[in-house]
Motif scaffolding. Structure first.
Motif, PDB file in Angstrom:
ATOM      1  N   PRO A 114       3.436   5.667  -2.743  1.00 21.12           N
ATOM      2  CA  PRO A 114       3.419   6.984  -2.081  1.00 21.12           C
ATOM      3  C   PRO A 114       4.752   7.331  -1.428  1.00 21.12           C
ATOM      4  O   PRO A 114       5.174   8.490  -1.442  1.00 21.12           O
ATOM      5  CB  PRO A 114       2.315   6.819  -1.023  1.00 21.12           C
ATOM      6  CG  PRO A 114       1.420   5.768  -1.567  1.00 21.12           C
ATOM      7  CD  PRO A 114       2.323   4.813  -2.280  1.00 21.12           C
ATOM      8  N   SER A 115       5.432   6.330  -0.882  1.00 22.10           N
ATOM      9  CA  SER A 115       6.714   6.582  -0.244  1.00 22.10           C
ATOM     10  C   SER A 115       7.737   7.091  -1.250  1.00 22.10           C
ATOM     11  O   SER A 115       8.484   8.043  -0.979  1.00 22.10           O
ATOM     12  CB  SER A 115       7.231   5.302   0.427  1.00 22.10           C
ATOM     13  OG  SER A 115       8.488   5.515   1.007  1.00 22.10           O
ATOM     14  N   ASN A 116       7.797   6.493  -2.435  1.00 18.46           N
ATOM     15  CA  ASN A 116       8.789   6.930  -3.417  1.00 18.46           C
ATOM     16  C   ASN A 116       8.457   8.299  -3.992  1.00 18.46           C
ATOM     17  O   ASN A 116       9.346   9.071  -4.350  1.00 18.46           O
ATOM     18  CB  ASN A 116       8.915   5.902  -4.542  1.00 18.46           C
ATOM     19  CG  ASN A 116      10.327   5.373  -4.665  1.00 18.46           C
ATOM     20  OD1 ASN A 116      11.021   5.243  -3.652  1.00 18.46           O
ATOM     21  ND2 ASN A 116      10.771   5.071  -5.858  1.00 18.46           N
ATOM     22  N   ILE A 117       7.173   8.614  -4.097  1.00 25.46           N
ATOM     23  CA  ILE A 117       6.785   9.958  -4.540  1.00 25.46           C
ATOM     24  C   ILE A 117       7.245  10.994  -3.522  1.00 25.46           C
ATOM     25  O   ILE A 117       7.787  12.055  -3.875  1.00 25.46           O
ATOM     26  CB  ILE A 117       5.260  10.038  -4.760  1.00 25.46           C
ATOM     27  CG1 ILE A 117       4.851   9.166  -5.960  1.00 25.46           C
ATOM     28  CG2 ILE A 117       4.822  11.476  -4.976  1.00 25.46           C
ATOM     29  CD1 ILE A 117       3.355   9.060  -6.163  1.00 25.46           C
ATOM     30  N   ILE A 173       0.820  -1.216   0.000  1.00 26.41           N
ATOM     31  CA  ILE A 173       0.000   0.000   0.000  1.00 26.41           C
ATOM     32  C   ILE A 173       0.852   1.263   0.000  1.00 26.41           C
ATOM     33  O   ILE A 173       0.538   2.237  -0.701  1.00 26.41           O
ATOM     34  CB  ILE A 173      -0.943  -0.005   1.224  1.00 26.41           C
ATOM     35  CG1 ILE A 173      -1.933  -1.174   1.125  1.00 26.41           C
ATOM     36  CG2 ILE A 173      -1.689   1.315   1.349  1.00 26.41           C
ATOM     37  CD1 ILE A 173      -2.745  -1.397   2.389  1.00 26.41           C
ATOM     38  N   PHE A 174       1.948   1.257   0.739  1.00 27.44           N
ATOM     39  CA  PHE A 174       2.719   2.484   0.953  1.00 27.44           C
ATOM     40  C   PHE A 174       3.957   2.630   0.081  1.00 27.44           C
ATOM     41  O   PHE A 174       4.622   3.666   0.128  1.00 27.44           O
ATOM     42  CB  PHE A 174       3.124   2.579   2.432  1.00 27.44           C
ATOM     43  CG  PHE A 174       1.985   2.870   3.349  1.00 27.44           C
ATOM     44  CD1 PHE A 174       1.530   4.169   3.531  1.00 27.44           C
ATOM     45  CD2 PHE A 174       1.323   1.838   4.017  1.00 27.44           C
ATOM     46  CE1 PHE A 174       0.459   4.437   4.363  1.00 27.44           C
ATOM     47  CE2 PHE A 174       0.251   2.104   4.848  1.00 27.44           C
ATOM     48  CZ  PHE A 174      -0.187   3.407   5.034  1.00 27.44           C
ATOM     49  N   LEU A 203       5.772  -2.772  10.402  1.00 24.65           N
ATOM     50  CA  LEU A 203       7.101  -2.781   9.805  1.00 24.65           C
ATOM     51  C   LEU A 203       7.025  -2.588   8.302  1.00 24.65           C
ATOM     52  O   LEU A 203       7.844  -1.865   7.708  1.00 24.65           O
ATOM     53  CB  LEU A 203       7.820  -4.094  10.134  1.00 24.65           C
ATOM     54  CG  LEU A 203       9.257  -4.214   9.617  1.00 24.65           C
ATOM     55  CD1 LEU A 203      10.157  -3.173  10.282  1.00 24.65           C
ATOM     56  CD2 LEU A 203       9.797  -5.619   9.859  1.00 24.65           C
ATOM     57  N   GLY A 204       6.051  -3.226   7.655  1.00 17.94           N
ATOM     58  CA  GLY A 204       5.870  -3.041   6.219  1.00 17.94           C
ATOM     59  C   GLY A 204       5.577  -1.600   5.869  1.00 17.94           C
ATOM     60  O   GLY A 204       6.082  -1.055   4.878  1.00 17.94           O
TER      61      GLY A 204
END
Length: 430
Positions: free
Chosen positions: A69-72, A65-66, A113-114
């Motif tokens: 968005p995390s890389n953006i 899921i993340f 953690l994921g």
């Protein structure tokens, strides 16, 4: 290669790669320490084989899921700030597993953690696109990813030693394992904020001429390869991205399952193996992978060929798993584990050099994140299915058969990708 090019790339390699390498070792150790902890934790917390499959898969739900968005956010906020945040939070969550009292506690912490770790690996791969021209990228990526097999060399004996010998304050070794391996991530996360340089133009350790050469070299390469500055929306609709996703899902169904389950499977090779014996055996595929991985990637760069260099390691992995499953000799079984580890390691350098040949800027950040997030799907499905298979009458042979099928599926999908590229432009291959 000109003097300025050699000088610049030497500086970049020495500045970027060793630090990224160390971060990835810590990342892999923290991600897979559950597999070693399970040797004692599952019995202590009354976790069945099927439940452990769900536990292993929990990490991948929020990771999926993340990831994008995390890389953006990494692209917009800056690599140093975002990677630092990722490391500090994952290290804290790993350490908190010390206090888990039941399946639900561990499940929740793996879930968190994921979420915390999402974006680390694709963020580093995207980061490399600013620092390494394409002809250097597979080799640079493979050197970075040698951290994966090295993490086995370091992490396996460390983990099993802690299980057998560390019982401080009366607490079991598996609890201390999470603390001992979580704290370095927090400390390195703080260091990352100050050490990492986001882009060449920000590098105080490069001269003006070196900055100019590196920036122009990468820009010229993108123009020559007709690399398009795709928007995030267009990346989601790009066929080649999803073809790479399909390859990555199938290989991750095998690789992630091996990461979490191999210590348990190796234990079944012989009733005489102690935890420490298993730790030393698990070092062997790491050693083989660490040697083979950069050599295979360097050969891929020199040949300017990617597809067979991605496909062949999958046959090696499948062969190793077949030996582990069919031989009556413990030595041959261990050889199979080593071949599987070597094949898995050699896959990644050539594979991760492909996305940046047709994506750039934010599109590259999104594309790499989409592809890497598919590891969550593969990891979730693989671990879930392996838990079910291992708990059934098929047992270890059924698990190994399933993992062989995953390796062969990745091989076939890679061959199809090669045929598709012949029909279109030759951007990803050369």
């Amino acid at each position: 290669m000109s003097d300025i090019a050699k000088q610049t790339l030497t500086k970049v390699k020495h500045k970027i790669l060793p630090f990224a390498f160390i971060l990835y070792i810590v990342n892999i150790i923290d991600r897979v320490n559950l597999g070693f902890a399970a040797l004692e934790m599952n019995k202590a917390l009354h976790i069945s084989s099927a439940a452990y499959g769900s536990l292993s898969a929990a990490y991948f739900i929020t990771f999926l899921i993340f990831e994008v968005p995390s890389n953006i956010l990494l692209h917009r906020i800056g690599t140093n700030k975002w990677i630092a945040r990722i490391m500090v939070t994952w290290g804290m969550i790993t350490s908190l597993t010390f206090f888990a009292q039941n399946f639900t506690h561990v499940y929740l912490l793996r879930f968190l953690l994921g979420m915390a770790e999402a974006g680390f690996f694709p963020g580093i791969i995207y980061y490399f696109t600013y620092w390494f021209p394409a002809k250097e990228r597979a080799w640079a990526t493979s050197l970075f990813m040698v951290a994966s097999p090295i993490s086995n060399i370091v992490g396996a004996p460390l983990a099993t030693y802690v299980l057998d010998h560390i019982h401080w304050l009366g607490y079991a070794g598996w609890r201390w394992l999470f603390v001992i391996e979580g704290i370095p991530a927090v400390l390195l996360g703080v260091l990352t904020y100050f050490y990492m340089t986001n882009k060449p133009e920000d590098a105080k350790w490069l001269t003006s001429d070196e900055k100019k050469w590196l920036t122009q070299a990468i820009q010229a390469e993108r123009h020559q390869n007709r690399v398009q500055p795709y928007s995030a929306a267009k990346v989601f609709a790009h066929f080649r991205v999803w073809h790479l996703v399909a390859i990555h899902i199938t290989i991750q169904m095998m690789f992630q399952s091996v990461s979490f389950w191999m210590p348990t499977l190796v234990k079944e090779f012989s009733t005489t193996f102690s935890n420490t014996d298993i730790g030393f055996i698990m070092m062997l595929p790491g050693i083989a992978g660490a040697i083979a991985m950069p050599l295979w990637a360097l050969h891929s760069d020199r040949m300017k060929e990617r597809k067979y260099h991605i496909a062949i390691p999958m046959l090696v992995s499948a062969t190793g798993l077949a030996l582990a499953g069919t031989s009556s000799s413990v030595a041959i079984k261990i050889l199979g584990v080593v071949l599987n580890g070597m094949g898995n390691a050699c896959f990644y350098g050539p594979f991760w050099s492909v996305p940046a040949t047709f994506l750039t800027t934010e599109g590259a950040a999104v594309g790499v994140a989409i592809i890497n997030s598919s590891s969550s799907i593969g990891g979730f499905l693989g671990n879930k299915l392996v838990g079910i298979i291992n708990g059934s009458s098929m047992g270890i042979n059924g698990v190994l058969g399933f993992l062989i099928a995953c390796s062969l599926a990745a091989f076939l999908l890679t061959l199809i990708l090669k045929l598709n590229e012949r029909k279109s432009t030759n951007t990803a291959n050369e």
